[in-house]
Scaffold this motif. Structure first.
Motif, PDB file in Angstrom:
ATOM      1  N   THR A   1       0.836  -1.186   0.000  1.00  0.00           N
ATOM      2  CA  THR A   1       0.000   0.000   0.000  1.00  0.00           C
ATOM      3  C   THR A   1       0.878   1.247   0.000  1.00  0.00           C
ATOM      4  N   LYS A   2       0.259   2.322  -0.322  1.00  0.00           N
ATOM      5  CA  LYS A   2       0.990   3.577  -0.431  1.00  0.00           C
ATOM      6  C   LYS A   2       1.596   4.006   0.914  1.00  0.00           C
ATOM      7  N   ASP A   3       0.881   3.715   2.018  1.00  0.00           N
ATOM      8  CA  ASP A   3       1.409   4.107   3.336  1.00  0.00           C
ATOM      9  C   ASP A   3       2.402   3.068   3.894  1.00  0.00           C
ATOM     10  N   ARG A   4       2.699   2.031   3.098  1.00  0.00           N
ATOM     11  CA  ARG A   4       3.680   0.983   3.443  1.00  0.00           C
ATOM     12  C   ARG A   4       3.289   0.170   4.682  1.00  0.00           C
ATOM     13  N   GLY A  94      25.949 -18.704  -4.405  1.00  0.00           N
ATOM     14  CA  GLY A  94      25.119 -18.051  -5.401  1.00  0.00           C
ATOM     15  C   GLY A  94      24.611 -16.720  -4.910  1.00  0.00           C
ATOM     16  N   GLU A  95      23.656 -16.197  -5.624  1.00  0.00           N
ATOM     17  CA  GLU A  95      23.027 -14.929  -5.271  1.00  0.00           C
ATOM     18  C   GLU A  95      21.522 -15.085  -5.383  1.00  0.00           C
ATOM     19  N   LYS A  96      20.816 -14.434  -4.483  1.00  0.00           N
ATOM     20  CA  LYS A  96      19.363 -14.400  -4.591  1.00  0.00           C
ATOM     21  C   LYS A  96      18.926 -12.952  -4.729  1.00  0.00           C
ATOM     22  N   PHE A  97      17.846 -12.751  -5.455  1.00  0.00           N
ATOM     23  CA  PHE A  97      17.389 -11.404  -5.788  1.00  0.00           C
ATOM     24  C   PHE A  97      15.944 -11.204  -5.342  1.00  0.00           C
ATOM     25  N   LEU A  98      15.686 -10.033  -4.813  1.00  0.00           N
ATOM     26  CA  LEU A  98      14.327  -9.586  -4.543  1.00  0.00           C
ATOM     27  C   LEU A  98      14.111  -8.293  -5.319  1.00  0.00           C
ATOM     28  N   ALA A  99      12.948  -8.170  -5.920  1.00  0.00           N
ATOM     29  CA  ALA A  99      12.594  -6.932  -6.626  1.00  0.00           C
ATOM     30  C   ALA A  99      11.392  -6.335  -5.898  1.00  0.00           C
ATOM     31  N   TRP A 100      11.583  -5.151  -5.380  1.00  0.00           N
ATOM     32  CA  TRP A 100      10.543  -4.468  -4.627  1.00  0.00           C
ATOM     33  C   TRP A 100       9.949  -3.356  -5.481  1.00  0.00           C
ATOM     34  N   GLU A 101       8.634  -3.308  -5.545  1.00  0.00           N
ATOM     35  CA  GLU A 101       7.940  -2.195  -6.187  1.00  0.00           C
ATOM     36  C   GLU A 101       7.420  -1.310  -5.053  1.00  0.00           C
ATOM     37  N   VAL A 102       7.907  -0.090  -4.995  1.00  0.00           N
ATOM     38  CA  VAL A 102       7.565   0.799  -3.878  1.00  0.00           C
ATOM     39  C   VAL A 102       7.115   2.161  -4.398  1.00  0.00           C
ATOM     40  N   TYR A 103       6.299   2.821  -3.580  1.00  0.00           N
ATOM     41  CA  TYR A 103       5.928   4.193  -3.915  1.00  0.00           C
ATOM     42  C   TYR A 103       7.130   5.084  -3.647  1.00  0.00           C
ATOM     43  N   GLU A 104       7.366   5.991  -4.561  1.00  0.00           N
ATOM     44  CA  GLU A 104       8.495   6.910  -4.416  1.00  0.00           C
ATOM     45  C   GLU A 104       8.138   8.020  -3.426  1.00  0.00           C
ATOM     46  N   SER A 114       3.764   7.992  -7.888  1.00  0.00           N
ATOM     47  CA  SER A 114       4.577   7.186  -8.808  1.00  0.00           C
ATOM     48  C   SER A 114       5.268   6.049  -8.046  1.00  0.00           C
ATOM     49  N   LYS A 115       5.590   4.981  -8.778  1.00  0.00           N
ATOM     50  CA  LYS A 115       6.248   3.817  -8.193  1.00  0.00           C
ATOM     51  C   LYS A 115       7.625   3.638  -8.812  1.00  0.00           C
ATOM     52  N   GLY A 116       8.503   3.059  -8.035  1.00  0.00           N
ATOM     53  CA  GLY A 116       9.837   2.733  -8.506  1.00  0.00           C
ATOM     54  C   GLY A 116      10.178   1.306  -8.112  1.00  0.00           C
TER      55      GLY A 116
END
Length: 148
Positions: A1-4, A94-104, A114-116
């Motif tokens: 959510t926008k308020d995290r 190895g390496e593990k990756f997380l991709a976070w979509e967050v409000y800027e 907007s999101k980044g």
């Protein structure tokens, strides 16, 4: 959510927790006197196969494969194993990756519409040891795989 205050994911809690922990789990094993194979799960998405087998031409030489690639092909004394054992220590890394979509946010910390995307990369490594007694006749069905 926008308020995290809430987070959404494309996997369930148990899968996400397993991913974060990087825990190695046994999937299955197959063994006989001439070879021993372990299938492992590293986190919820990576599977690996570890196999030790007798060499075709030399009864003192053994072959260790990881994901069907030869890692070691040697006699016990060639890899400085402890007495009366064939023992090989190696690392799965190895390496593990997380991709976070967050409000800027703006420079003052105010939420924007907007999101980044933020990528989080984490390295991991697990120490593994394959060993078995090499007396007059080695029985690979008794081989052991130890993790960390």
């Amino acid at each position: 959510t926008k308020d995290r205050s809430e987070v959404a994911a494309d996997v369930g809690f148990a899968t996400f927790q397993h991913f974060l922990s990087g825990e190695i789990r046994a999937i299955r094993t197959s063994k006989n006197k001439a070879e021993h194979t372990w299938w492992l799960q590293v986190g919820p998405f990576a599977e690996h196969k570890v196999e030790v087998r007798k060499h075709d031409g030399d009864k003192k030489v053994f072959v260790l494969l990881v994901d069907d690639d030869v890692l070691v092909e040697s006699a016990a004394e060639d890899i400085e194993s402890r007495e009366d054992f064939w023992e090989c220590q190696f690392r799965l890394a190895g390496e593990k990756f997380l991709a976070w979509e967050v409000y800027e946010t703006d420079i003052d910390g105010n939420q924007l519409d907007s999101k980044g995307y933020v990528a989080q990369k984490t390295k991991y490594a697990h120490e593994l040891i394959v060993n078995f007694a090499v007396g007059s006749v080695a029985n690979l069905g008794l081989a052991r795989l130890s993790v960390d």
